[in-house]
Each structure stands twice: as structure tokens, then as C-alpha cells.
Motif scaffolding. Structure first.
Motif, mmCIF file in Angstrom:
data_model
loop_
_atom_site.group_PDB
_atom_site.id
_atom_site.type_symbol
_atom_site.label_atom_id
_atom_site.label_comp_id
_atom_site.label_asym_id
_atom_site.label_seq_id
_atom_site.Cartn_x
_atom_site.Cartn_y
_atom_site.Cartn_z
ATOM 1 N N ALA A 403 0.844 -1.199 0.000
ATOM 2 C CA ALA A 403 0.000 0.000 0.000
ATOM 3 C C ALA A 403 0.879 1.250 0.000
ATOM 4 O O ALA A 403 1.904 1.319 0.702
ATOM 5 N N GLN A 404 0.503 2.250 -0.799
ATOM 6 C CA GLN A 404 1.251 3.501 -0.896
ATOM 7 C C GLN A 404 0.572 4.564 -0.020
ATOM 8 O O GLN A 404 -0.562 4.978 -0.293
ATOM 9 N N LEU A 405 1.254 4.988 1.033
ATOM 10 C CA LEU A 405 0.724 6.004 1.933
ATOM 11 C C LEU A 405 1.490 7.308 1.730
ATOM 12 O O LEU A 405 2.724 7.330 1.866
ATOM 13 N N HIS A 406 0.779 8.376 1.421
ATOM 14 C CA HIS A 406 1.388 9.694 1.324
ATOM 15 C C HIS A 406 1.328 10.352 2.698
ATOM 16 O O HIS A 406 0.260 10.434 3.311
ATOM 17 N N ILE A 407 2.467 10.803 3.152
ATOM 18 C CA ILE A 407 2.566 11.453 4.465
ATOM 19 C C ILE A 407 2.891 12.916 4.236
ATOM 20 O O ILE A 407 3.875 13.264 3.575
ATOM 21 N N TYR A 408 2.021 13.798 4.777
ATOM 22 C CA TYR A 408 2.160 15.237 4.569
ATOM 23 C C TYR A 408 2.552 15.920 5.871
ATOM 24 O O TYR A 408 2.142 15.504 6.962
ATOM 25 N N GLY A 409 3.369 16.968 5.743
ATOM 26 C CA GLY A 409 3.795 17.711 6.920
ATOM 27 C C GLY A 409 4.731 18.827 6.531
ATOM 28 O O GLY A 409 4.532 19.514 5.523
ATOM 29 N N ALA A 410 5.753 19.016 7.317
ATOM 30 C CA ALA A 410 6.760 20.046 7.042
ATOM 31 C C ALA A 410 8.093 19.600 7.605
ATOM 32 O O ALA A 410 8.152 18.853 8.596
ATOM 33 N N ASP A 411 9.156 20.032 6.948
ATOM 34 C CA ASP A 411 10.524 19.754 7.389
ATOM 35 C C ASP A 411 10.784 18.261 7.555
ATOM 36 O O ASP A 411 11.482 17.830 8.492
ATOM 37 N N LEU A 412 10.214 17.461 6.653
ATOM 38 C CA LEU A 412 10.477 16.027 6.679
ATOM 39 C C LEU A 412 11.928 15.791 6.265
ATOM 40 O O LEU A 412 12.404 16.371 5.284
ATOM 41 N N PRO A 413 12.674 14.947 6.979
ATOM 42 C CA PRO A 413 14.091 14.749 6.668
ATOM 43 C C PRO A 413 14.284 14.081 5.311
ATOM 44 O O PRO A 413 13.605 13.102 4.985
ATOM 45 N N SER A 414 15.210 14.627 4.537
ATOM 46 C CA SER A 414 15.451 14.077 3.196
ATOM 47 C C SER A 414 15.976 12.652 3.251
ATOM 48 O O SER A 414 15.782 11.871 2.319
ATOM 49 N N GLY A 415 16.634 12.308 4.326
ATOM 50 C CA GLY A 415 17.182 10.961 4.447
ATOM 51 C C GLY A 415 16.289 10.010 5.213
ATOM 52 O O GLY A 415 16.777 9.005 5.756
ATOM 53 N N MET A 416 15.004 10.274 5.265
ATOM 54 C CA MET A 416 14.093 9.426 6.016
ATOM 55 C C MET A 416 14.162 7.979 5.514
ATOM 56 O O MET A 416 14.103 7.725 4.311
ATOM 57 N N ALA A 417 14.272 7.060 6.453
ATOM 58 C CA ALA A 417 14.343 5.641 6.121
ATOM 59 C C ALA A 417 13.113 4.926 6.657
ATOM 60 O O ALA A 417 12.368 5.453 7.483
#
Length: 615
Positions: A403-417
Motif C-alpha cells: 500500500a502507498q501512503l502519502h505522508i504530509y507535513g513540514a521539514d520532513l528529513p530528506s534521508g528518512m528511512a
């Protein structure tokens, strides 16, 4: 020379030879107060805890007072007042509200209220008692009183629905006696939007009795519950006595919440970026940002919103001010001409409650002839660290893979794992792709035995609570609002519209529908229809009340007598709004259905803050 008199509500009023403060005659004021045609009853639901207050306790508390049989205007004020320290408030109010040697102004120092409550009081003073005040002065006085003679955040939050203009069922009231006394004519949130001394609650009852004949009858009736074992010859406890005792105890002037909050009141520091998540019935969910900047004693705002359903982006600019350090009142415009009544391009009014630490806010941005349209919003202050605002799409089924979940917010880390995200037991994050600082896509697997319910989404300690519904079956469908009100109009008066929405629901872990563990799963694409709500045999309301479109949007008919209708009646009426799911089916293979009750009534021919001060 000052001539003092006692007003109908117990106020000591005075005027000097140099001031044109001659009040209107009492008869004229009562005629104005009783000119109340076209009352619109609101069904509003507070988020208040229910408190049962027995009649025997009422008797003990009320009748133990030696002054109980006296008119409240003759009671001695026994509680400590809240001194008035603002020079303009003293100047404008002090000629009638007599100051004492402690800095108290009569009446005012024994009341706390919301900004709307103080605004209504000033209008009443202008209309009935001849107060001379400019709009700018009134604004300043309301800001002072709404802050330093206002409500604590914990007191205001349960009744914010009143200032947010939400129309809801009002069901959680302490008992039937208090309902009769306080909520027969207006929302229970009206009295609960103020705090008063025992004498001031008594004077408020006096005012109602003087201005509204039915109030004296209601309050004079014997209460529904009488003391056990009372003598048959004993004077029965009245509805007014029960209400007065309950309000004096549960809505007292010097509550612990106010005592704790008063020393914490400070100038709000809201400048910066705020992350928004919102929902508009019938148009889905939105995410965006608001930038707040100081502007004199107000704030200027720039807002961007993005629809998660259509991807459309819109911008707004506005202004707002804050009372008591937490209570926001604002307006905003888009600069575009609205294409339809429910278009978000319309100028909006904003009511929001900021958390005491000024890190988050929630409220409603509303518009419409009857404020029937509203974007429910939540905001989180952006401080440089990650902020989570929303997850889309809603609802993932147990046993789903990839399943593809889009997570919205601000200042999400570019290296999120993948390991940085935690969506609870049974939901495994396989991969994360960061599309921008405001959006990431997570690929997840949901185990067949995953716990059903509303799962948190957590990013290294930042939590978006109850953000993702995990379900095993769609058990039923519900149409909201379940009880709706629309107003005829379009010739001389504005129409009051209604938007309906169908949602799929799970009956939760207990397997029983309609219990507290039920939870919404996702919006449902449905076909819409109206069905007759039978009242009398010749009604045929479906033909006359209005039109329901394919999206569940109801447009009421025009006002006025209709010669095509029996007895040339207006186009008012009652109907069922029925939604039938296009694809979702029940266990028997039949399409899921749901329905709501709609009353279409005549226009509100007269508008007011309070009837006695309306034009």
C-alpha cells in the motif's frame, strides 16, 4: 450631579448633565425584546461533562441562604470581585457601573465571559442604556475584558462550538431541569460561555424574566426532581432554583481553572510558519501552511491550502487577533470570485483555540448565509523539526501488501528511512521516498492479524495520533450530518444549504455496531436520493423542499407561498437523504446504504446577537 436608578437586571445606572446617556423607556425596551419573530432554534452539542445535581442538594444550598427569598437585586455581593484596571473600560463603563475602593466596577467585576459575550453586553448597553462608544473603543474594551475578565482555556474549549457556529445535536446537559431553564430557547453553551458570582447568576435570571415572559413561567415551574421525603405542604423547589444552584457551583467566578490561568496570561507570540490539516465535508481533506506576522496589535496571515482529492492549490490572506492568550478571531480572503456557494474562495471567518503553550491550534473557518459551510482545521507550529499533518489515502485493509501512503507535513528529513516510521503493530514499513520537505511516500504491508482501529503514525518521536484507520471489513455506512437543517431562500432572503457525506465505518474490536469503539474508515462514493419523511398524507415534501445533486449537495427551494402546493404552503418540509454505495456491498452482496434526516424550514427573517439589542 449623578442620578442613579436600578435597571431591570439590577445594574446601577447613572447619567450626568454633561452626558447624553438617557436610556430608552422600559416599555420600549420590553417591546423591542419581545419582537422575536423568526427565532431559529439551533441544535448544538457541547463537549461538557454531565453533572447530576439532586434537588435535595439544591434545597440545602439555596434555601440555607437567608437572602434566598429576596430579589437577587437586593442580595449582598459576597464574593471577591476582579478589579478593572483598563483606563478606557473604566471611562466608558464607570459612569453606570459604580467603582469601589478595591477597583471593582459593579456587575462587571463579578462576571467573566468570552469575547462574544462582552461584545453582546456592550451592544446591550448602547441599545438599552445609552452608552456612547466608537467601534474602535468597543474593540479595545472587548479585547481587555475578553482577556482579563475572560475564560480559562479549559473553560472555553468545551463551548467553542458556539463561536465556531457549528450546528449539532445538544444532548449532554446536566439534567432535564437545567435543560428546561437554560436550553429551551438557546444553546446550553450560551450560559456556559460565562462565569459569574451567585448574585450575578440570579441577576441574569432577573433579566430573562423581565425581557421574556416565557422565562418567568419556565423558571417558576416546580423542578422535575423534588427532595425525597419532603412534606406535601412544603414549597416545591423551582426549576430556576435548581438552575441557579447548579450554575453557581459549576460555572463559578473563581474557578480553579481561572485561578491557574490568570497569572499565565501573556501576549501571544504566534509569528512564524504553521502547518495546517483540514477537512471540508463533501470536498475532502486539505493540507497547507499559514504564515503569521505581527501587524500593530493584530496579526497578518498568508495561507496556502492544497486539496488532497484534486491537488488544487489556493492562497489566502487575512488578519486576526487573539483574546486571553489563546482565543483567535480572524478573517481571510482569496482574491478570487467564488464560483458556487460552497467555494473555498469565499471570504472566511476564523475561530481557533490555541493551546496554552502556543504550539498548536484547532477550530473552524466558516462562511455561508447561515455559516453552514466550514473547514475544520488543526495547526501545528513549525519550529525546524519534522511536523506530521495528514496521511492519505484513509483506510488500509488487513492483509494488504504494498500500500502507498502519502505522508504530509513540514521539514520532513530528506534521508528518512523505513525504520524511522512507526505505524503500530501489524503495519510494516518497507520503503520511504521523500518527494519534498512537505511530502513523503511510504510503502507498507498490513498483516492479516493487524490490530484494527485508528493507528498512530510516528516519525522518530513526532506522533500524528489516530491518523490511519486499519480495518478488516466495512461493516456499515453512515451519512453525515445525521440531522440537518436547511433554509428556503433566493428571492428576498439568502438560502441555507447543506452538504451531505457518506462514510464507511467499522464496528470495531467488540463486533457490535453503534458502540464507542466504532471508527470511520474512509469516504464512500455514493448515489444520492431524497425519500419522503411521512408526517401527513398530503405532504409530498420531496417535490417541494429543494434539489439534491450527485455529490450530496442540497439546494433548498425558494421562500414564500407556493400556489402549486396544497393550501399554498411554503416549500418547507422533512425528508430522508439516502446514500447508496456505488461499489461497497454488505455481507449479503447488497449495496451499503445510509440515511440522514433533513428539515427544510423558512428563512431566519431576523438576525441578532441577542434579541433585546437587535435591529
Amino acid at each position: 450631579m449623578t442620578v442613579a436608578r436600578r435597571d431591570v437586571d439590577g445594574t446601577q445606572c447613572g447619567s450626568t448633565a454633561n452626558e447624553a446617556l438617557t436610556p430608552a423607556p422600559l416599555g420600549q425596551r420590553l417591546r423591542s425584546a419581545l419582537n422575536m419573530g423568526g427565532r431559529r432554534k439551533l441544535y448544538l452539542a457541547p463537549l461538557l461533562a454531565s453533572t447530576i445535581f439532586s434537588a435535595s442538594i439544591v434545597v440545602a444550598q439555596v434555601r440555607a441562604d437567608a437572602e434566598a427569598d429576596l430579589d437577587p437585586a437586593d442580595w449582598t455581593e459576597k464574593e471577591v470581585g476582579i478589579p478593572v484596571t483598563d483606563a478606557l473600560t473604566i471611562e466608558k463603563c464607570g459612569s453606570c457601573h459604580v467603582p469601589d475602593d478595591k477597583g471593582n466596577l459593579s456587575r462587571i467585576s463579578w462576571i467573566r465571559a468570552t469575547p462574544e459575550g462582552w461584545s453582546q453586553a456592550i451592544k446591550r448597553m448602547v441599545k438599552l442604556n445609552g452608552l456612547s462608544i466608537t467601534p474602535q473603543e468597543a474593540r479595545s474594551v472587548v479585547k481587555y475584558l475578553g482577556t482579563w475578565h475572560g475564560l480559562a482555556p479549559e473553560e472555553a474549549k468545551p463551548v467553542m462550538y458556539l463561536t465556531e457556529h457549528r450546528i449539532q445535536d445538544e444532548t449532554i446537559i446536566p439534567n432535564e431541569t437545567v435543560h428546561t431553564a437554560c436550553a429551551s430557547c438557546h444553546a446550553f453553551a450560551q450560559p456556559m460561555s460565562s462565569r459569574r458570582s451567585h448574585r450575578e447568576w440570579g441577576l441574569l435570571q432577573n433579566m430573562h424574566k423581565a425581557l421574556y415572559p416565557q422565562a418567568e413561567v419556565q423558571m417558576g415551574h416546580p423542578a422535575a426532581e423534588q427532595p425525597a421525603g419532603a412534606s406535601p405542604s412544603a414549597k416545591p423547589v423551582t426549576t430556576g432554583e435548581v438552575a441557579l444552584a447548579w450554575l453557581s457551583k459549576e460555572a463559578d467566578l473563581h474557578s480553579k481553572a481561572w485561578t491557574d490561568w490568570r497569572p499565565r496570561i501573556r501576549t501571544p507570540k504566534l509569528a512564524g510558519k504553521w502547518v495546517i490539516s483540514g477537512k471540508l465535508r463533501g470536498q475532502g481533506r486539505f493540507v497547507g501552511e499559514m504564515t503569521i506576522a505581527p501587524a500593530s496589535d493584530d496579526f497578518a496571515t498568508t495561507t496556502t491550502l492544497r486539496s488532497l482529492d484534486t491537488g488544487k492549490t489556493m492562497s489566502r490572506s487575512g488578519k486576526g487577533l487573539v483574546y486571553a492568550g489563546y482565543s483567535w478571531r480572524g478573517t481571510s480572503i482569496s482574491g478570487s470570485k467564488p464560483a458556487k456557494p460552497d467555494d473555498l474562495a469565499t471570504p472566511l471567518r476564523e475561530t481557533m483555540w490555541f493551546s496554552p503553550d502556543q504550539s498548536s491550534a484547532e477550530g473552524r473557518w466558516y462562511w455561508g448565509e447561515y455559516q453552514e459551510f466550514g473547514l475544520d482545521v488543526k495547526m501545528t507550529r513549525a519550529t525546524g523539526g519534522p511536523v506530521l499533518a495528514a496521511v492519505s489515502p484513509l483506510g488500509v485493509k488487513t492483509g494488504t501488501k504494498g500500500a502507498q501512503l502519502h505522508i504530509y507535513g513540514a521539514d520532513l528529513p530528506s534521508g528518512m528511512a523505513a525504520g524511522d516510521l512507526d505505524i503500530g503493530d501489524g503495519v510494516t514499513v518497507r520503503q520511504v521516498s521523500v518527494l519534498s520537505p512537505g511530502e513523503a511516500v511510504a510503502t507498507v504491508d498490513v498483516a492479516p492479524d493487524a490490530i484494527v482501529g485508528l493507528h498512530d503514525v510516528a516519525l522518530n518521536g513526532v506522533v500524528l495520533a489516530k491518523a490511519l484507520p486499519v480495518y478488516d471489513t466495512v461493516d456499515y455506512m453512515k451519512v453525515s450530518p445525521e440531522t440537518a437543517l436547511a433554509h428556503l431562500g433566493g428571492i428576498k432572503y439568502g438560502k441555507g444549504y447543506e452538504q451531505f457525506e457518506a462514510m464507511a465505518w467499522s464496528k470495531g474490536p467488540d463486533g457490535k455496531p453503534g458502540t464507542d469503539d466504532d471508527f470511520p474508515i474512509m469516504p464512500v462514493d455514493a448515489n444520492w436520493a431524497m425519500k419522503e419523511f411521512p408526517t401527513v398524507t398530503y405532504d409530498n415534501d420531496v417535490k417541494f423542499v429543494g434539489q439534491l445533486d450527485a455529490s450530496g449537495f442540497f439546494t433548498p427551494n425558494v421562500e414564500g407561498p407556493n400556489p402549486e402546493r396544497r393550501f399554498s404552503r411554503n416549500n418547507y418540509g422533512e425528508v430522508w437523504i439516502v446514500a447508496t454505495a456505488k461499489t461497497l456491498k454488505d455481507k449479503e452482496g447488497k449495496p451499503l446504504t445510509g440515511q440522514a434526516y433533513l428539515v427544510t424550514t423558512v428563512p431566519a427573517y431576523k438576525r441578532w446577537d441577542q434579541p433585546e439589542v437587535s435591529q
